[in-house]
Motif scaffolding. Structure first.
Motif, PDB file in Angstrom:
ATOM      1  N   ARG A   1       0.847  -1.194   0.000  1.00 30.86           N
ATOM      2  CA  ARG A   1       0.000   0.000   0.000  1.00 30.86           C
ATOM      3  C   ARG A   1       0.880   1.241   0.000  1.00 30.86           C
ATOM      4  N   ALA A   2       0.516   2.204  -0.806  1.00 33.80           N
ATOM      5  CA  ALA A   2       1.195   3.501  -0.841  1.00 33.80           C
ATOM      6  C   ALA A   2       0.135   4.585  -0.687  1.00 33.80           C
ATOM      7  N   HIS A   3       0.496   5.626  -0.006  1.00 30.21           N
ATOM      8  CA  HIS A   3      -0.451   6.721   0.179  1.00 30.21           C
ATOM      9  C   HIS A   3       0.299   8.034   0.265  1.00 30.21           C
ATOM     10  N   GLY A   4      -0.407   9.108  -0.014  1.00 32.76           N
ATOM     11  CA  GLY A   4       0.155  10.446   0.086  1.00 32.76           C
ATOM     12  C   GLY A   4      -0.953  11.460   0.315  1.00 32.76           C
ATOM     13  N   SER A   5      -0.637  12.523   0.993  1.00 34.13           N
ATOM     14  CA  SER A   5      -1.630  13.561   1.265  1.00 34.13           C
ATOM     15  C   SER A   5      -0.915  14.886   1.482  1.00 34.13           C
ATOM     16  N   TYR A   6      -1.582  15.945   1.085  1.00 27.03           N
ATOM     17  CA  TYR A   6      -1.051  17.299   1.298  1.00 27.03           C
ATOM     18  C   TYR A   6      -2.161  18.159   1.887  1.00 27.03           C
ATOM     19  N   VAL A   7      -1.854  18.826   2.994  1.00 23.93           N
ATOM     20  CA  VAL A   7      -2.815  19.701   3.657  1.00 23.93           C
ATOM     21  C   VAL A   7      -2.305  21.131   3.568  1.00 23.93           C
ATOM     22  N   PHE A   8      -3.153  21.994   3.056  1.00 25.10           N
ATOM     23  CA  PHE A   8      -2.860  23.429   3.051  1.00 25.10           C
ATOM     24  C   PHE A   8      -3.637  24.052   4.192  1.00 25.10           C
ATOM     25  N   ARG A   9      -2.920  24.638   5.140  1.00 26.51           N
ATOM     26  CA  ARG A   9      -3.521  25.151   6.379  1.00 26.51           C
ATOM     27  C   ARG A   9      -3.554  26.664   6.368  1.00 26.51           C
ATOM     28  N   ARG A  10      -4.702  27.221   6.701  1.00 26.22           N
ATOM     29  CA  ARG A  10      -4.847  28.677   6.830  1.00 26.22           C
ATOM     30  C   ARG A  10      -5.328  28.966   8.251  1.00 26.22           C
ATOM     31  N   PRO A  11      -4.465  29.554   9.102  1.00 24.05           N
ATOM     32  CA  PRO A  11      -4.852  29.780  10.498  1.00 24.05           C
ATOM     33  C   PRO A  11      -6.149  30.562  10.613  1.00 24.05           C
ATOM     34  N   ASP A  12      -6.970  30.167  11.590  1.00 21.14           N
ATOM     35  CA  ASP A  12      -8.239  30.807  11.904  1.00 21.14           C
ATOM     36  C   ASP A  12      -9.313  30.584  10.845  1.00 21.14           C
ATOM     37  N   ILE A  13      -8.966  29.924   9.766  1.00 17.67           N
ATOM     38  CA  ILE A  13      -9.959  29.654   8.725  1.00 17.67           C
ATOM     39  C   ILE A  13     -10.196  28.156   8.594  1.00 17.67           C
ATOM     40  N   GLY A  14      -9.114  27.401   8.447  1.00 19.43           N
ATOM     41  CA  GLY A  14      -9.234  25.956   8.299  1.00 19.43           C
ATOM     42  C   GLY A  14      -8.172  25.418   7.370  1.00 19.43           C
ATOM     43  N   GLY A  15      -8.515  24.377   6.641  1.00 15.21           N
ATOM     44  CA  GLY A  15      -7.544  23.767   5.749  1.00 15.21           C
ATOM     45  C   GLY A  15      -8.226  22.987   4.643  1.00 15.21           C
ATOM     46  N   ALA A  16      -7.465  22.685   3.606  1.00 16.96           N
ATOM     47  CA  ALA A  16      -7.928  21.860   2.491  1.00 16.96           C
ATOM     48  C   ALA A  16      -6.855  20.817   2.216  1.00 16.96           C
ATOM     49  N   ALA A  17      -7.264  19.666   1.734  1.00 17.37           N
ATOM     50  CA  ALA A  17      -6.314  18.567   1.550  1.00 17.37           C
ATOM     51  C   ALA A  17      -6.654  17.776   0.296  1.00 17.37           C
ATOM     52  N   LEU A  18      -5.607  17.243  -0.296  1.00 18.08           N
ATOM     53  CA  LEU A  18      -5.712  16.317  -1.422  1.00 18.08           C
ATOM     54  C   LEU A  18      -4.969  15.051  -1.031  1.00 18.08           C
ATOM     55  N   SER A  19      -5.587  13.900  -1.250  1.00 15.55           N
ATOM     56  CA  SER A  19      -4.972  12.649  -0.805  1.00 15.55           C
ATOM     57  C   SER A  19      -5.213  11.547  -1.824  1.00 15.55           C
ATOM     58  N   PHE A  20      -4.341  10.537  -1.780  1.00 18.82           N
ATOM     59  CA  PHE A  20      -4.530   9.344  -2.604  1.00 18.82           C
ATOM     60  C   PHE A  20      -4.038   8.139  -1.827  1.00 18.82           C
ATOM     61  N   SER A  21      -4.523   6.985  -2.205  1.00 19.20           N
ATOM     62  CA  SER A  21      -4.089   5.733  -1.605  1.00 19.20           C
ATOM     63  C   SER A  21      -4.282   4.633  -2.631  1.00 19.20           C
ATOM     64  N   ILE A  22      -3.318   3.736  -2.733  1.00 19.10           N
ATOM     65  CA  ILE A  22      -3.434   2.608  -3.642  1.00 19.10           C
ATOM     66  C   ILE A  22      -2.900   1.367  -2.954  1.00 19.10           C
ATOM     67  N   LEU A  23      -3.694   0.305  -3.000  1.00 17.80           N
ATOM     68  CA  LEU A  23      -3.304  -0.972  -2.425  1.00 17.80           C
ATOM     69  C   LEU A  23      -3.193  -1.968  -3.576  1.00 17.80           C
ATOM     70  N   ASN A  24      -2.038  -2.568  -3.708  1.00 14.73           N
ATOM     71  CA  ASN A  24      -1.717  -3.351  -4.898  1.00 14.73           C
ATOM     72  C   ASN A  24      -1.450  -4.811  -4.539  1.00 14.73           C
ATOM     73  N   GLN A  25      -2.013  -5.711  -5.360  1.00 14.38           N
ATOM     74  CA  GLN A  25      -1.752  -7.142  -5.281  1.00 14.38           C
ATOM     75  C   GLN A  25      -1.473  -7.628  -6.690  1.00 14.38           C
ATOM     76  N   ASP A  26      -0.915  -8.823  -6.830  1.00 19.22           N
ATOM     77  CA  ASP A  26      -0.452  -9.274  -8.143  1.00 19.22           C
ATOM     78  C   ASP A  26      -1.508  -9.129  -9.230  1.00 19.22           C
ATOM     79  N   VAL A  27      -2.741  -9.577  -8.968  1.00 26.27           N
ATOM     80  CA  VAL A  27      -3.752  -9.605 -10.021  1.00 26.27           C
ATOM     81  C   VAL A  27      -4.829  -8.553  -9.828  1.00 26.27           C
ATOM     82  N   SER A  28      -4.734  -7.724  -8.787  1.00 21.93           N
ATOM     83  CA  SER A  28      -5.786  -6.757  -8.527  1.00 21.93           C
ATOM     84  C   SER A  28      -5.202  -5.532  -7.840  1.00 21.93           C
ATOM     85  N   TYR A  29      -5.982  -4.482  -7.812  1.00 24.82           N
ATOM     86  CA  TYR A  29      -5.576  -3.267  -7.123  1.00 24.82           C
ATOM     87  C   TYR A  29      -6.822  -2.567  -6.593  1.00 24.82           C
ATOM     88  N   TYR A  30      -6.574  -1.660  -5.682  1.00 24.77           N
ATOM     89  CA  TYR A  30      -7.666  -0.886  -5.102  1.00 24.77           C
ATOM     90  C   TYR A  30      -7.107   0.508  -4.826  1.00 24.77           C
TER      91      TYR A  30
END
Length: 693
Positions: A142-171
């Motif tokens: 499994r591999a994953h990555g995420s990036y969060v952009f934070r703005r104090p007093d306002i909040g944040g936004a994020a982009l993420s991905f995840s992939i789980l890999n097996q020989d004949v299939s993936y998710y």
């Protein structure tokens, strides 16, 4: 084939192998097909045996059928279990998947979307996991990555991905998160929502002899897609106590290939928890997770317990327990890189006996890169108004009232407030004293007043500047970090009327004028200049103060100035040789005044006398408890005072006889007093009256 059958028999005989995937924190079982889940273990052991066989034409028909049956059943079961619980960040994994109430890095959004609004800075997290490491023939990564952009007093936004890999299939999944930060009842609150796009698929090329065109399972394609929605909340309840709530896959997205496959849904998960850092070496989290599925006819409901410890030199360790495994983690923090760099590792050991015997442990590796922390700014000082208390006249003291407010949500520390005027030649002049406030609570309205004595009639511009010590007029010189600085000043155009006359009348026959005298008011000038240890150099603030002395002396031609320098043992000189340093300090003050007004030469004298036995401080040492260096700071000074050598004191007394029939309508005042007042702008006359029975 005999080896394949024997392995399959062992796998299908395992009573609880359905739990294996979740024990690795990478997968989880599904709801309807629990008996068939044992085939997933069979696949882990036998996948290589099935799909590295020879051409299908070389196998008997029964073996060909067995191959397809095993591939379809075990593959679908594994994929179903994978997307039921696709994993979290490395830090959360090492803490037993606890921490709904505690954002650790960018990957915390997998556990609770509200984390994007609370992490301390922008963050990029990435990770790699090897699941069921000890099982031969199994390659689940499994591999994953995420990036969060934070703005104090306002909040944040994020982009993420995840992939789980097996020989004949993936998710795989791709997520977009938004989180807002709020202040409710003076407590921080964050709400977040995540939209996930899911995809699962097979690689038919890995099936030896497989024909896509004839396989009914893949008649609609080899991929399935769905959209999932998750939401979360994190709130500060009391001091350092935090509450977290998360609902993952609320809509239970369906990734089944065919309508007849009932176990293609991702079950909804609800998780809530508390976090309270008791000590730097013990920061526990306690969560409760419920999943909308059953395993072995039991509802999935588990406690998740974790704890972190912050060790010296940037090391963090953590451990956790979630009912199916014992977890441990390590973080090495390097603060000198970027805004900080985390290198993470987590180890998951399953409690299921059969899984432990075959070494189905999981290893997780991660890294987080932090941006520079942007602390939320919750202070905003505003200069509200500036108003004369009465009609303003030239040559007399007038009260000027200014108001300011902290419109922010937090109290601020100490700051200065300066009132200044623009004189007839366009120069800014400070109206002393510069006010100093110890702080301002939120939503507080503060009123200040000054005495202002304009030298002439006409239009004057007054300006009050908040968080400004007046050193760089007209620019602001402050130290409070605020949301805005453009609202720190307020100006007022004031019309100054000519000075009026006064009339002194005695209303009662028994009134007695006892004494008339003049006094010199040195306020608001500070009569002390301080120096650094062993130095006679003046700083910018002292030079500005001495410049005001020069202006005042120039307006008062009968006034003379005396200066006396002092020393302290912190100057590094002995008493017998300190007179030179004392005199240099006094001369430095004199020279600074003469550099502004050369005409004052002859009216300034050095009044130094060396007396080693005389104490230099004006602070009682017995009252100085914490910082005795204040005494030394007080000693390293030069003292100034004003003299009138020609007329040290002028006193005139007038007495009215008791019972006098005619009350005098005027009083003759000594001409020396009148002349002194006329020549010297800052010399005042005080009239004291008395009476007797």
């Amino acid at each position: 084939m005999s080896r394949l059958v024997s392995i399959a028999s062992k796998a299908l005989a395992w009573p609880h192998s359905a739990e294996m995937a979740e024990n690795t924190h990478g997968t989880a079982p599904t709801t309807e097909a629990v008996p068939s889940l044992r085939a997933s273990t069979f696949m882990l052991f036998a996948w290589t045996e099935m799909f590295t066989a020879t051409e299908a034409s070389h196998l008997p028909d029964r073996e060909v059928m067995m191959k397809y049956y095993c591939a379809i059943v075990s593959g679908l079961v594994l994929i179903g279990s994978i997307y039921a619980h696709d994993g979290f960040g490395v830090k959360e994994t090492g803490a037993g998947l606890s921490g709904t109430a505690r954002p650790r890095d960018a990957s915390s959004i997998y556990l609770n979307p509200a984390s994007a609004g609370l992490i301390r800075a922008n963050c990029l997290s990435a990770g790699y996991s090897r699941l069921a490491w000890g099982i031969g023939g199994a390659s689940i990564e499994r591999a994953h990555g995420s990036y969060v952009f934070r703005r104090p007093d306002i909040g944040g936004a994020a982009l993420s991905f995840s992939i789980l890999n097996q020989d004949v299939s993936y998710y795989a999944k791709l997520g977009l998160t938004a989180s807002g930060e709020f202040i409710v009842l003076k407590r921080r609150l964050a709400l977040g929502v995540t939209g996930n796009w899911y995809q699962t698929g097979y690689r038919p090329s890995q099936f030896v002899g497989h024909d896509d065109g004839t396989d009914p399972l893949f008649r609609d394609g080899t991929q399935s897609n769905a959209l999932g929605i998750s939401a979360g909340l994190a709130a500060n309840l009391y001091r350092d106590l935090w509450l977290g709530l998360a609902a993952r896959d609320i809509n239970e997205p369906n990734l089944a290939f065919q309508d007849t496959v009932g176990w293609g849904k991702r079950p909804m998960e609800l998780q809530g928890g508390l976090y309270y850092p008791i000590h730097r070496y013990f920061r526990p989290s306690l969560d409760l997770m419920w999943r909308n599925e059953t395993i072995n006819e039991e509802q999935v409901l588990r406690w998740r317990l974790g704890a972190d410890a912050r060790l010296p030199r940037g090391f963090y360790v953590r451990t956790g327990f979630d009912g199916t495994s014992i977890d441990a983690g390590l973080t090495i923090y390097a603060g000198s890189l970027f805004g900080g760099l985390d290198m993470d590792y987590a180890f998951v050991y399953p409690l299921e006996k059969d899984l432990a015997e075959v070494g189905a442990v999981s290893h997780h590796f991660g890294v987080s890169i932090w941006g520079i922390e942007r602390r939320p700014i919750r202070v905003d000082l505003v200069a509200e108004s500036l108003t004369p208390a009465q009609k303003v006249q030239a040559g007399v003291d007038n009260t000027i009232v200014g108001t300011l407010q902290n419109t922010g949500r937090e109290a601020c520390g100490g700051f200065s407030v300066t009132l200044a005027s623009i004189d007839s030649d366009g120069q800014w002049r400070i109206i002393y004293p510069v006010k100093y406030l110890d702080g301002a609570p939120p939503d507080s309205l503060i009123s200040l007043d000054w005495n202002w004595k304009p030298s002439e009639a006409g239009e004057w511009t007054l300006r009050m500047s908040v968080d400004d010590d007046g050193r760089n007029l007209p620019e602001l010189s402050g130290k409070i970090e605020e949301k805005r600085k453009d609202n720190n000043t307020v100006q007022k155009l004031v019309n100054v009327a000519p000075a009026g006359s006064f009339k002194f009348e005695i209303e009662k026959r028994n009134a007695t004028v006892t004494r008339l005298e003049y006094v010199v008011e040195e306020r608001p000038l500070v009569p002390v200049i301080f120096f650094a240890p062993g130095s006679s150099d003046l700083d910018a603030e002292s030079r500005a103060l001495l410049g005001e002395y020069a202006l005042r002396l120039a307006k008062n031609p009968d006034a003379h100035l005396a200066i006396e320098g002092f020393f302290d043992t912190s100057d590094g000189v002995e008493c017998t040789t300190a007179s030179e340093l004392e005199i240099r300090r006094a001369e430095a003050v004199r020279d600074a005044i003469l550099s502004r007004e050369a005409s004052l030469d002859g009216r300034i004298r050095i009044a130094n006398r060396l007396d080693c036995a005389s104490p230099r401080y004006r602070i009682d040492p017995s009252k100085v408890i914490r910082d005795k260096s204040l005494i030394a700071d007080e000693n390293r000074r030069a003292r100034l005072w004003v003299e009138f050598p020609e007329q040290e004191s002028v006193v005139a007394e007038y007495e009215l006889a008791c019972g006098q029939a005619a009350v005098p309508q005027s009083v003759n005042i000594d001409k020396r007093i009148i002349d002194l007042i006329d020549r010297n702008e800052d010399v005042k006359m005080i009239i004291e009256g008395g009476f007797s029975a």
